[in-house]
Structure formats: structure tokens, C-alpha cells
Design a protein around this motif. Sequence first.
Motif, PDB file in Angstrom:
ATOM      1  N   GLN A 100       5.899 -45.287  -7.542  1.00 39.88           N
ATOM      2  CA  GLN A 100       6.441 -43.929  -7.625  1.00 39.88           C
ATOM      3  C   GLN A 100       6.383 -43.445  -9.067  1.00 39.88           C
ATOM      4  O   GLN A 100       6.481 -44.247 -10.000  1.00 39.88           O
ATOM      5  CB  GLN A 100       7.891 -43.911  -7.129  1.00 39.88           C
ATOM      6  N   ASP A 101       6.240 -42.128  -9.241  1.00 35.45           N
ATOM      7  CA  ASP A 101       6.250 -41.580 -10.595  1.00 35.45           C
ATOM      8  C   ASP A 101       7.686 -41.478 -11.099  1.00 35.45           C
ATOM      9  O   ASP A 101       8.648 -41.446 -10.319  1.00 35.45           O
ATOM     10  CB  ASP A 101       5.553 -40.227 -10.662  1.00 35.45           C
ATOM     11  N   ALA A 102       7.827 -41.446 -12.420  1.00 40.42           N
ATOM     12  CA  ALA A 102       9.147 -41.516 -13.048  1.00 40.42           C
ATOM     13  C   ALA A 102      10.029 -40.333 -12.679  1.00 40.42           C
ATOM     14  O   ALA A 102      11.199 -40.499 -12.306  1.00 40.42           O
ATOM     15  CB  ALA A 102       8.983 -41.603 -14.567  1.00 40.42           C
ATOM     16  N   LEU A 103       9.485 -39.125 -12.780  1.00 41.59           N
ATOM     17  CA  LEU A 103      10.289 -37.936 -12.513  1.00 41.59           C
ATOM     18  C   LEU A 103      10.667 -37.847 -11.039  1.00 41.59           C
ATOM     19  O   LEU A 103      11.791 -37.479 -10.691  1.00 41.59           O
ATOM     20  CB  LEU A 103       9.529 -36.687 -12.949  1.00 41.59           C
ATOM     21  N   GLY A 104       9.748 -38.219 -10.182  1.00 40.16           N
ATOM     22  CA  GLY A 104      10.046 -38.222  -8.749  1.00 40.16           C
ATOM     23  C   GLY A 104      11.164 -39.190  -8.406  1.00 40.16           C
ATOM     24  O   GLY A 104      12.026 -38.898  -7.576  1.00 40.16           O
ATOM     25  N   ALA A 105      11.154 -40.353  -9.061  1.00 38.74           N
ATOM     26  CA  ALA A 105      12.201 -41.347  -8.816  1.00 38.74           C
ATOM     27  C   ALA A 105      13.570 -40.828  -9.227  1.00 38.74           C
ATOM     28  O   ALA A 105      14.575 -41.094  -8.560  1.00 38.74           O
ATOM     29  CB  ALA A 105      11.880 -42.633  -9.575  1.00 38.74           C
ATOM     30  N   LEU A 106      13.615 -40.068 -10.324  1.00 37.03           N
ATOM     31  CA  LEU A 106      14.896 -39.516 -10.783  1.00 37.03           C
ATOM     32  C   LEU A 106      15.356 -38.365  -9.885  1.00 37.03           C
ATOM     33  O   LEU A 106      16.546 -38.255  -9.562  1.00 37.03           O
ATOM     34  CB  LEU A 106      14.763 -39.030 -12.226  1.00 37.03           C
ATOM     35  N   ARG A 107      14.426 -37.531  -9.458  1.00 34.51           N
ATOM     36  CA  ARG A 107      14.794 -36.350  -8.668  1.00 34.51           C
ATOM     37  C   ARG A 107      15.401 -36.707  -7.321  1.00 34.51           C
ATOM     38  O   ARG A 107      16.203 -35.942  -6.769  1.00 34.51           O
ATOM     39  CB  ARG A 107      13.570 -35.455  -8.483  1.00 34.51           C
ATOM     40  N   GLU A 108      15.049 -37.865  -6.781  1.00 32.27           N
ATOM     41  CA  GLU A 108      15.595 -38.234  -5.480  1.00 32.27           C
ATOM     42  C   GLU A 108      16.946 -38.950  -5.587  1.00 32.27           C
ATOM     43  O   GLU A 108      17.562 -39.255  -4.578  1.00 32.27           O
ATOM     44  CB  GLU A 108      14.598 -39.118  -4.726  1.00 32.27           C
ATOM     45  N   ARG A 109      17.414 -39.203  -6.824  1.00 27.37           N
ATOM     46  CA  ARG A 109      18.703 -39.871  -7.007  1.00 27.37           C
ATOM     47  C   ARG A 109      19.836 -38.852  -7.040  1.00 27.37           C
ATOM     48  O   ARG A 109      19.716 -37.788  -7.659  1.00 27.37           O
ATOM     49  CB  ARG A 109      18.704 -40.659  -8.321  1.00 27.37           C
ATOM     50  N   PRO A 110      20.980 -39.181  -6.433  1.00 25.34           N
ATOM     51  CA  PRO A 110      22.147 -38.284  -6.485  1.00 25.34           C
ATOM     52  C   PRO A 110      22.732 -38.214  -7.892  1.00 25.34           C
ATOM     53  O   PRO A 110      22.512 -39.098  -8.722  1.00 25.34           O
ATOM     54  CB  PRO A 110      23.138 -38.938  -5.518  1.00 25.34           C
ATOM     55  N   ASP A 111      23.493 -37.192  -8.149  1.00 28.79           N
ATOM     56  CA  ASP A 111      24.188 -37.044  -9.429  1.00 28.79           C
ATOM     57  C   ASP A 111      25.079 -38.260  -9.687  1.00 28.79           C
ATOM     58  O   ASP A 111      25.789 -38.740  -8.787  1.00 28.79           O
ATOM     59  CB  ASP A 111      25.075 -35.798  -9.415  1.00 28.79           C
ATOM     60  N   GLY A 112      25.061 -38.754 -10.938  1.00 28.69           N
ATOM     61  CA  GLY A 112      25.961 -39.827 -11.342  1.00 28.69           C
ATOM     62  C   GLY A 112      25.783 -41.136 -10.610  1.00 28.69           C
ATOM     63  O   GLY A 112      26.725 -41.936 -10.547  1.00 28.69           O
ATOM     64  N   SER A 113      24.599 -41.397 -10.085  1.00 34.59           N
ATOM     65  CA  SER A 113      24.397 -42.601  -9.269  1.00 34.59           C
ATOM     66  C   SER A 113      23.906 -43.807 -10.053  1.00 34.59           C
ATOM     67  O   SER A 113      23.873 -44.919  -9.524  1.00 34.59           O
ATOM     68  CB  SER A 113      23.418 -42.301  -8.137  1.00 34.59           C
ATOM     69  N   LEU A 114      23.500 -43.621 -11.306  1.00 37.20           N
ATOM     70  CA  LEU A 114      23.013 -44.718 -12.138  1.00 37.20           C
ATOM     71  C   LEU A 114      23.839 -44.802 -13.414  1.00 37.20           C
ATOM     72  O   LEU A 114      24.381 -43.798 -13.881  1.00 37.20           O
ATOM     73  CB  LEU A 114      21.536 -44.524 -12.502  1.00 37.20           C
ATOM     74  N   GLN A 115      23.892 -46.004 -13.968  1.00 36.65           N
ATOM     75  CA  GLN A 115      24.626 -46.183 -15.218  1.00 36.65           C
ATOM     76  C   GLN A 115      23.690 -46.468 -16.405  1.00 36.65           C
ATOM     77  O   GLN A 115      24.079 -46.315 -17.546  1.00 36.65           O
ATOM     78  CB  GLN A 115      25.638 -47.327 -15.081  1.00 36.65           C
ATOM     79  N   MET A 116      22.478 -46.890 -16.105  1.00 31.74           N
ATOM     80  CA  MET A 116      21.505 -47.140 -17.177  1.00 31.74           C
ATOM     81  C   MET A 116      20.108 -46.769 -16.688  1.00 31.74           C
ATOM     82  O   MET A 116      19.696 -47.161 -15.597  1.00 31.74           O
ATOM     83  CB  MET A 116      21.532 -48.613 -17.614  1.00 31.74           C
ATOM     84  N   ILE A 117      19.415 -45.993 -17.507  1.00 29.22           N
ATOM     85  CA  ILE A 117      18.013 -45.640 -17.249  1.00 29.22           C
ATOM     86  C   ILE A 117      17.216 -46.019 -18.484  1.00 29.22           C
ATOM     87  O   ILE A 117      17.595 -45.661 -19.605  1.00 29.22           O
ATOM     88  CB  ILE A 117      17.856 -44.138 -16.955  1.00 29.22           C
TER      89      ILE A 117
END
Length: 296
Positions: A100-117
Motif C-alpha cells: 500500500q502507498d503511504a498516504l493511502g495507508a494514513l487516509r484509511e486510519r481513524p482519527d487518533g488511532s496511532l501513537q507512533m508513525i
Amino acid sequence: MNTNPDSVQSHSPDDQDFYLAFENKYRGSTESIQLRQTAYLPYAQSLKASYPELNALDLGCGRGEWLELLKKEGINASGVDLDEAMLASCRQHKLNVKHQDALGALRERPDGSLQMITGFHIAEHLPFNQLIALCKEAYRVLSPGGLLILETPNSENIHVASSTFHLDPTHSTPLPSKLLTFLMEFVGFSRSVQIGLNPDVSVDAGSHVSLQNVLLSGVSRDYAVIGQKAGNSDAMRMLLDAVHVNNVSSLEAMVDRFDMQLAQAYALLQDQQRRVTRLEAPLRFLKKLFAPFFKK
């Protein structure tokens, strides 16, 4: 690694094999890369203290060196990349990765769902408008106190800027550290720090810095900017202070060390001159005292 965030490009197997072979030759062994990336483990460990179920995403994960380190720390980490040869290497090590591409991977994540990128050596591959979009999405996806870490070649190192950066045919444009730091602030990160990485020479008190180090290769070959989203506790706000590593191999630090060496050498020379001067009077006296004996 292919990290185009907007489109998945098709590659022949030969193309994929080329880039994996290129990474293996010029990026370094998995072991050497992991050794360098241990510099980031204190950040992950500190975050895990506040978020026991820490979720991390590595953009452009490549061969998975960072994912392996996080896995050993008991951190729920996943990665995305567009290079199937790289992903195959990750899957051999039982890592959680996706094509998957980087931006696509981020766009499908909900708000506040990750703690480290994290993104190690992906920023320099992207057109700048796409890098802005990536940072904005990362900010949205991170939890309060979460971190975005972007590592990239250091254009302040003249050898990197003029030669090794252009060795990789997929590189786009070098990113000066002040530009990347400003971008973090622009998209909303409340705090950011810059650290220098992989220097060829140290600038501690016992080291020698040559003019070649100053002019060409002494400055850290890579740097990272770490942005922190505003946290909801004093402990989270203090995270970057607690594990901050000083950028001891910047060009400014290198010049300061070189100037200090010159000052020390000059002071030593002056001290030797004063010693010689103090000896001149006794020597003249002895010469005058024994002159009659030499005349005989």
C-alpha cells in the motif's frame, strides 16, 4: 523502496529485484540499519509507558528493520510499502506488512488511532506537496502526545548533498532540516526536535576535527525531525525532553570544534613562545659569563 503516496506504480520483477539489490549494497545490512535505528527505541519505550497498547505504523517499511525492533519491544507495529521484493523479505520474518502507498495507508486510519508513525528515508522520495499531505494526515491519525518521526539524508553534509544523495535514482529533492522542522510546525505539531545521525566523526572533547571534516564529510549523514502532537499530560509533554539526543554533528558544531582546536593550538604556541622568552635572559647571561673561557 517505492513510496509514491498517490499511485501504485507497476514494476517488472527485474525492477523490484534491482532496487532490493541496490538497498542491500548501498543502504547496508539489516544488522547495521537496526543498530542505527536503536536511537529511536527510547521514544517508543517512553510512549509505551503512556500507551501500553501502543500502535505504530512504518511508512515505506522496506526490509522491515524497524518493524523487527518494535516487535521485540512488544509493540503492535505494521508497515506499508510498494515494493513487493521488500515486502516478501518482511513476510519471511513474520512481520505485519501490506502492499500500500503511504498516504493511502494514513487516509484509511481513524482519527487518533496511532501513537507512533515513522518514515525512514521516504520524505526525500516525495514531491513536496505530497509530503505536506502526508504530514497533515499523520497529524490527524496520531493520538495526543503521539510522534511522527521522519529521517532523511542531511544536505548540510556536502558529500551527501553533492554525491551520495543522487546515487539513489528514486530520490527527488534534498530536504534542509529547517524546512522539514517548519513543515512539522505548520501542520500542527506542538513540539519538534531534530537529531543528527550516522556521523563520520564525533565532536566530543577528545576528538580531532579536520578541515576536510568541516568542508565535506564530517557532518551527520542523516538527520531526523520528530514532531509531537499536543499531549494531555505533563508526562507526554516532557517526552521529547526526556529522550532528546543532542545534534552533536551539525555543521555549526563541527565548525565550533575546529575553531576550538585552532584556538588551543594557538594558545599552545603562545605558551611555548613565552617559555622561550623566559629562557632568553638566562641564556644571554650564561653566554656572557662563559664568553671569556671560549675566547681562550
